[in-house]
Design an enzyme around this catalytic site. Structure first.
Site, mmCIF file in Angstrom:
data_model
loop_
_atom_site.group_PDB
_atom_site.id
_atom_site.type_symbol
_atom_site.label_atom_id
_atom_site.label_comp_id
_atom_site.label_asym_id
_atom_site.label_seq_id
_atom_site.Cartn_x
_atom_site.Cartn_y
_atom_site.Cartn_z
ATOM 1 N N HIS A 23 0.864 -1.198 0.000
ATOM 2 C CA HIS A 23 0.000 0.000 0.000
ATOM 3 C C HIS A 23 0.895 1.240 0.000
ATOM 4 C CE1 HIS A 23 -3.859 -2.050 1.751
ATOM 5 N NE2 HIS A 23 -3.776 -2.179 0.437
ATOM 6 N N HIS A 79 -11.126 -9.381 -6.492
ATOM 7 C CA HIS A 79 -10.869 -8.051 -5.892
ATOM 8 C C HIS A 79 -9.983 -7.295 -6.883
ATOM 9 C CE1 HIS A 79 -9.544 -5.069 -3.046
ATOM 10 N NE2 HIS A 79 -8.512 -5.716 -2.548
ATOM 11 N N GLU A 81 -7.956 -4.745 -6.515
ATOM 12 C CA GLU A 81 -6.723 -4.066 -6.119
ATOM 13 C C GLU A 81 -5.541 -4.659 -6.905
ATOM 14 O OE1 GLU A 81 -6.219 -3.663 -1.862
ATOM 15 O OE2 GLU A 81 -4.848 -1.986 -2.135
ATOM 16 N N ASP A 83 -2.568 -5.641 -6.505
ATOM 17 C CA ASP A 83 -1.750 -6.809 -6.146
ATOM 18 C C ASP A 83 -2.383 -8.120 -6.616
ATOM 19 O OD1 ASP A 83 -3.587 -5.918 -4.158
ATOM 20 O OD2 ASP A 83 -2.755 -7.304 -2.713
ATOM 21 N N HIS A 147 -11.822 -6.083 1.929
ATOM 22 C CA HIS A 147 -11.775 -4.781 2.563
ATOM 23 C C HIS A 147 -12.105 -3.649 1.596
ATOM 24 C CE1 HIS A 147 -7.599 -3.462 1.109
ATOM 25 N NE2 HIS A 147 -7.832 -4.620 0.554
ATOM 26 N N ASP A 166 -8.281 -11.441 0.121
ATOM 27 C CA ASP A 166 -7.523 -10.813 1.213
ATOM 28 C C ASP A 166 -7.908 -11.360 2.596
ATOM 29 O OD1 ASP A 166 -5.837 -9.089 -0.202
ATOM 30 O OD2 ASP A 166 -7.324 -7.482 -0.253
ATOM 31 N N TYR A 194 -1.984 -7.975 10.124
ATOM 32 C CA TYR A 194 -2.789 -7.761 8.918
ATOM 33 C C TYR A 194 -4.216 -7.363 9.298
ATOM 34 C CZ TYR A 194 -4.461 -8.934 4.179
ATOM 35 O OH TYR A 194 -4.995 -8.894 2.921
ATOM 36 N N HIS A 227 -2.897 -13.927 0.209
ATOM 37 C CA HIS A 227 -1.595 -13.535 0.761
ATOM 38 C C HIS A 227 -1.231 -14.512 1.875
ATOM 39 C CE1 HIS A 227 -1.611 -9.621 -1.228
ATOM 40 N NE2 HIS A 227 -2.770 -9.308 -0.678
HETATM 41 FE FE1 FEO Z 1 -6.773 -5.564 -1.088
HETATM 42 FE FE2 FEO Z 1 -4.353 -7.880 -1.348
HETATM 43 O O1 FEO Z 1 -5.311 -6.379 -1.842
#
Ligand code: FEO
Length: 396
Positions: A23, A79, A81, A83, A147, A166, A194, A227
């Site tokens: 981030h 998701h 995002e 990553d 999230h 996530d 996390y 992750h």
């Molecule tokens: Fe919300 Fe692993 O990105």
């Protein structure tokens, strides 16, 4: 490199041992991380998520060693995002017609990032399914605000795998992939960090979502996160932990946070810690200089605490920028049910305590009345106020 997860499901992600921040620089990464993507090969071939853009070429090269990309029948993007979606642009150059299954909000985030409104989006919502062949289905579950508004999970029947994205993840590199192979001490530390730093603001939704998923009565053999570890040994242990963390979590811990210019505020911090230790020997007390400590670690300590004390000298009619920055971060994380006390030294005007009190109150802390506000350097008799702060923070 492809790794078997179960039957015809393989991991095709990226383990990044060198990652140091996430981030931007908002999240410190101390034990590496991974972006987990998965390949399901039943009658249909389905790719679940991708990896971060810097690893896109490697990801696609590795995929091509295993399959002809044209054999991919669908891509699931849980998701948007970067990553998890970062390899999409390169992938879609090769297979531009392939349907992308995602939430309506993910169409917005993916289009917003990559500017390809023409991609073949297939919008799904909770309960929608996708047949993958051999009697198996993917069931989609929206995970709104866990999230991001676009977040989603999917569940593979037959193999009983929840691809949770996530949720239940950690920034933690584990070469062997599975939770039973990971260093348990590191794993739980990273999982809590996390949760505290990313998911805590959404705790009320976490509890609701867990209840909703449990009510679906789906057997879960594996939770395949995006992750860190894949939970296969008692996978529900992380769900139970999330249920616990989501309910205004706290331990018998008081954390003292401060920054200091000429050690006066530091003296107060140490005296408050000493008084808490004296009055309540079973309580864990920790003291951190904010300017010398990783801010994500500080937030994890606040998450674990039932109370905090925050100190700053007055400077520029206000507080030190280090303290202001960390309290701004704490306010974003929406901690609830925690007490706070303020302290600080001053030379001239002395507005620091008032400012700390206002910021902490606005951030959702229950700020106790006793405080220490000391002109110049404390003498021994000036520090007696630490006992009142300790008593107020420890009071039930
Ligand atoms: Fe919300 Fe692993 O990105």
């Amino acid at each position: 490199m492809l790794r078997k997860i179960k039957n015809n499901v393989d991991w095709v992600g990226k383990i990044d041992w060198e990652l140091k921040e996430f981030h931007g620089a908002d999240y410190s990464v101390t034990k590496g991380s991974s972006q987990n993507a998965y390949l399901i090969r039943e009658e249909k071939t389905i790719l679940v998520d991708t990896v971060w853009a810097p690893h896109a070429e490697e990801f696609i090269t590795n995929l091509k060693k295993e399959i002809d990309l044209k054999d991919i029948d669908a891509i699931i993007i849980n998701h948007g995002e970067i990553d998890h979606s970062g390899a999409l642009p390169l992938l879609m150059e090769e297979i531009p017609e392939t349907p992308i299954y995602c939430t309506a909000n993910a169409v917005k985030s993916l289009t917003g990032h990559y500017h390809h409104p023409e991609w073949n989006y297939q919008v799904v919502k909770t309960g929608d399914t996708l047949d993958v062949g051999n009697g198996k289905q993917l069931i989609f579950v929206e995970m709104r605000m866990l999230h991001w508004p676009d977040s989603m999970a999917c569940y593979l029947t037959g193999d009983n795998i929840l691809f949770s994205n996530d949720a239940f993840g950690q920034h933690f590199a584990v070469e062997e992939l599975f939770n039973d192979k990971a260093d348990a001490c590191d794993l739980w530390k990273q999982a809590m960090k996390y949760y505290a730093n990313i998911l805590n603001p959404f705790s009320p939704l976490v509890k609701k979502k867990i209840d909703e998923v449990v009510s679906l009565n789906l057997p879960i053999d594996i939770i395949a996160t995006s992750h860190g570890v894949i939970w296969r040994d008692n996978p529900l242990q992380i769900v139970q932990k999330y249920a616990e963390w989501a309910q205004d979590y706290q331990e018998d811990q008081v954390t003292v946070l401060y920054d200091s210019m000429w050690n006066s505020t530091q003296m107060m911090a140490n005296e408050i810690a000493a008084q808490i230790g004296r009055l309540s020997p079973d309580t864990r007390v920790k003291v951190f200089n904010i300017a010398k400590t990783d801010k994500n670690d500080l937030m994890t300590e606040v998450f674990r605490s039932k109370a905090i004390a925050v100190g700053s000298p007055t400077v520029g009619n206000s507080i030190l920028s280090s303290v202001a920055g960390v309290l701004h971060f704490a306010s974003e994380l929406k901690f609830k049910g925690k007490k706070a006390a303020v302290f600080g030294s001053y030379g001239w005007s002395g507005e620091g305590n008032k400012e700390l009190r206002e910021i902490l109150t606005k951030a959702g802390f229950d700020v106790v009345a006793p405080e220490m506000r000391i002109n110049w350097k404390p003498k021994a008799e000036d520090l007696t106020g630490a006992e009142d702060i300790a008593k107020a923070l420890l009071a039930q």
